[in-house]
Write a protein that holds these residues in place. Structure first.
Motif, mmCIF file in Angstrom:
data_model
loop_
_atom_site.group_PDB
_atom_site.id
_atom_site.type_symbol
_atom_site.label_atom_id
_atom_site.label_comp_id
_atom_site.label_asym_id
_atom_site.label_seq_id
_atom_site.Cartn_x
_atom_site.Cartn_y
_atom_site.Cartn_z
ATOM 1 N N UNK A 27 0.839 -1.194 0.000
ATOM 2 C CA UNK A 27 0.000 0.000 0.000
ATOM 3 C C UNK A 27 0.880 1.252 0.000
ATOM 4 N N UNK A 28 0.437 2.340 -0.633
ATOM 5 C CA UNK A 28 1.180 3.599 -0.513
ATOM 6 C C UNK A 28 1.080 4.138 0.913
ATOM 7 N N UNK A 29 2.210 4.595 1.443
ATOM 8 C CA UNK A 29 2.205 5.194 2.777
ATOM 9 C C UNK A 29 1.888 6.689 2.726
ATOM 10 N N UNK A 30 1.944 7.287 1.529
ATOM 11 C CA UNK A 30 1.641 8.697 1.368
ATOM 12 C C UNK A 30 2.367 9.547 2.425
ATOM 13 N N UNK A 31 1.651 10.391 3.161
ATOM 14 C CA UNK A 31 2.332 11.314 4.083
ATOM 15 C C UNK A 31 2.825 10.664 5.368
ATOM 16 N N UNK A 32 2.506 9.400 5.600
ATOM 17 C CA UNK A 32 3.175 8.705 6.700
ATOM 18 C C UNK A 32 4.667 8.624 6.409
ATOM 19 N N UNK A 33 5.038 8.784 5.135
ATOM 20 C CA UNK A 33 6.454 8.860 4.762
ATOM 21 C C UNK A 33 7.139 10.019 5.477
ATOM 22 N N UNK A 34 6.402 11.093 5.754
ATOM 23 C CA UNK A 34 6.995 12.224 6.473
ATOM 24 C C UNK A 34 7.525 11.801 7.833
ATOM 25 N N UNK A 35 6.837 10.890 8.491
ATOM 26 C CA UNK A 35 7.308 10.410 9.794
ATOM 27 C C UNK A 35 8.636 9.692 9.635
ATOM 28 N N UNK A 36 8.762 8.866 8.595
ATOM 29 C CA UNK A 36 10.022 8.161 8.347
ATOM 30 C C UNK A 36 11.140 9.143 8.015
ATOM 31 N N UNK A 37 10.856 10.143 7.185
ATOM 32 C CA UNK A 37 11.854 11.160 6.846
ATOM 33 C C UNK A 37 12.291 11.915 8.101
ATOM 34 N N UNK A 38 11.328 12.243 8.950
ATOM 35 C CA UNK A 38 11.636 12.972 10.183
ATOM 36 C C UNK A 38 12.533 12.151 11.099
ATOM 37 N N UNK A 39 12.238 10.874 11.258
ATOM 38 C CA UNK A 39 13.067 10.020 12.121
ATOM 39 C C UNK A 39 14.499 9.978 11.591
ATOM 40 N N UNK A 40 14.650 9.842 10.271
ATOM 41 C CA UNK A 40 15.993 9.815 9.682
ATOM 42 C C UNK A 40 16.732 11.122 9.958
ATOM 43 N N UNK A 41 16.043 12.259 9.786
ATOM 44 C CA UNK A 41 16.677 13.545 10.054
ATOM 45 C C UNK A 41 17.115 13.645 11.508
ATOM 46 N N UNK A 42 16.275 13.168 12.417
ATOM 47 C CA UNK A 42 16.596 13.263 13.842
ATOM 48 C C UNK A 42 17.720 12.299 14.226
ATOM 49 N N UNK A 43 17.830 11.181 13.547
ATOM 50 C CA UNK A 43 18.963 10.291 13.797
ATOM 51 C C UNK A 43 20.270 10.958 13.344
ATOM 52 N N UNK A 44 20.201 11.734 12.270
ATOM 53 C CA UNK A 44 21.388 12.476 11.835
ATOM 54 C C UNK A 44 21.717 13.603 12.811
ATOM 55 N N UNK A 45 20.694 14.184 13.435
ATOM 56 C CA UNK A 45 20.930 15.164 14.497
ATOM 57 C C UNK A 45 21.622 14.486 15.675
ATOM 58 N N UNK A 46 21.169 13.299 16.040
ATOM 59 C CA UNK A 46 21.809 12.556 17.143
ATOM 60 C C UNK A 46 23.290 12.305 16.863
ATOM 61 N N UNK A 47 23.606 12.057 15.596
ATOM 62 C CA UNK A 47 24.993 11.795 15.223
ATOM 63 C C UNK A 47 25.798 13.046 14.956
ATOM 64 N N UNK A 48 25.200 14.214 15.247
ATOM 65 C CA UNK A 48 25.854 15.512 15.065
ATOM 66 C C UNK A 48 26.160 15.815 13.598
ATOM 67 N N UNK A 49 25.426 15.194 12.694
ATOM 68 C CA UNK A 49 25.585 15.473 11.268
ATOM 69 C C UNK A 49 24.687 16.632 10.823
ATOM 70 N N UNK A 50 23.604 16.860 11.566
ATOM 71 C CA UNK A 50 22.697 17.967 11.294
ATOM 72 C C UNK A 50 22.403 18.686 12.602
ATOM 73 N N UNK A 51 21.997 19.947 12.485
ATOM 74 C CA UNK A 51 21.598 20.717 13.667
ATOM 75 C C UNK A 51 20.131 21.105 13.530
ATOM 76 N N UNK A 52 19.380 20.862 14.571
ATOM 77 C CA UNK A 52 17.929 21.028 14.522
ATOM 78 C C UNK A 52 17.525 22.488 14.383
ATOM 79 N N UNK A 53 18.254 23.388 15.005
ATOM 80 C CA UNK A 53 17.828 24.782 15.040
ATOM 81 C C UNK A 53 18.721 25.728 14.239
ATOM 82 N N UNK A 54 19.618 25.193 13.446
ATOM 83 C CA UNK A 54 20.440 26.028 12.567
ATOM 84 C C UNK A 54 19.682 26.280 11.262
ATOM 85 N N UNK A 55 19.792 27.496 10.756
ATOM 86 C CA UNK A 55 19.166 27.796 9.474
ATOM 87 C C UNK A 55 19.833 26.998 8.354
ATOM 88 N N UNK A 56 19.031 26.548 7.397
ATOM 89 C CA UNK A 56 19.592 25.908 6.226
ATOM 90 C C UNK A 56 20.377 26.943 5.427
#
Length: 296
Positions: A27-56
């Motif tokens: 089945x298509x997950x549609x916007x539930x994909x956003x949850x998966x994308x968000x988790x990946x981004x936050x795992x990169x924040x945990x690894x200090x690869x991204x910063x949550x509050x820094x401007x792009x």
């Protein structure tokens, strides 16, 4: 009238589970994909690869604001020209065409000065993840989420051949590139397992999960849907549903199907429920998920 059954799967914190979803149906997950994308981004924040509050770079908004839809970016979803092009099965727009169509509306507000749902924002997150890892988003989701959790059915949807393999016959001929931030497909059970793993502490550190659950309160009841109060966290819809208490997860919808994947932490035995059905009314899937949460 919903002409086909609602396929559901549920899991409790005591690892009881059940449902009536087809074991091999995709089945298509549609916007539930956003949850998966968000988790990946936050795992990169945990690894200090991204910063949550820094401007792009070159932008006025941060990763947190993109994740929470408080960036001020507009969306292409309300545009009639977009839905008409999808209905005519035209060649999907290029990245620049998507951006031009959406940004012609202008920024809606200054970052953090309001809330407005934006698929454009999640495309920016996807690209930030891909630039940081050097890996396409489908590979990142597979590496960080699917393989560790054993979600064997979940894959990134990017071909018409995959469309033809989906549970809903109406999916044949649909080009997944119309989903600008990208889309996952998979079983109903694996959708429930993914969200259950998040709340079971299998994906993020406790402090990161608390950050993910911090939410912007959007408003009150929504007609035709079970929400009595609604908000948005980081990649998660979060609010209260009638009779079910708090619900945290994500709904999704496209031109031929909808879903609702939610965790209900206020139940005596907290439960995660995924419901998928045809049509375009997300409320149908949300009411089904809420009913199961009340009954389990």
């Amino acid at each position: 009238m919903n002409s086909q059954p609602i396929h559901c799967h549920w899991i409790t914190t005591q690892n009881r589970q059940g449902g009536d979803s087809p074991a091999k149906g995709l089945f298509p997950y549609w916007s539930f994909t956003k949850t998966a994308i968000s988790i990946c981004a936050l795992k990169l924040v945990e690894g200090a690869h991204l910063r949550l509050d820094a401007r792009l770079p070159g932008q006025p908004f941060s990763l947190r604001q993109l994740l929470q839809h408080t960036s001020g970016l507009p969306d292409y979803g309300p545009l009639k020209v977009y839905h008409a092009a999808v209905a005519r099965k035209e060649e999907p727009w290029s990245r620049q065409e998507f951006l031009d169509a959406a940004m012609a509306q202008g920024m809606l507000f200054e970052p953090d000065q309001g809330w407005s749902y934006s698929n454009i924002g999640y495309r920016y997150i996807r690209e930030l993840i891909e630039e940081t890892t050097g890996t396409p988003i489908g590979g990142v989701i597979s590496d960080l989420l699917c393989r560790p959790l054993g979600l064997l059915s979940v894959e990134y949807w990017d071909t018409l051949e995959q469309s033809a393999s989906l549970h809903w016959e109406a999916a044949e001929g649909y080009d997944p590139r119309w989903v600008f931030h990208g889309c996952l497909i998979g079983s109903v059970a694996d959708a429930a397992r993914l969200l259950h793993a998040l709340f079971n502490g299998e994906l993020l550190r406790s402090g990161t999960l608390r950050e993910m659950l911090s939410r912007f309160v959007v408003g009150g009841p929504i007609p035709g849907r079970p929400w009595t109060e609604c908000g948005y966290a980081l990649g998660l819809m979060s609010g209260e549903v009638g009779g079910g208490g708090q619900a945290i997860g994500h709904s999704g919808g496209g031109p031929f199907s909808v879903n609702a994947v939610y965790h209900f932490p206020d139940r005596p035995d907290p439960v995660t429920v995924a419901c998928f059905t045809n049509g375009e009314d997300e409320g149908v899937a949300e009411f089904a998920a809420t009913k199961i949460a009340q009954q389990v």
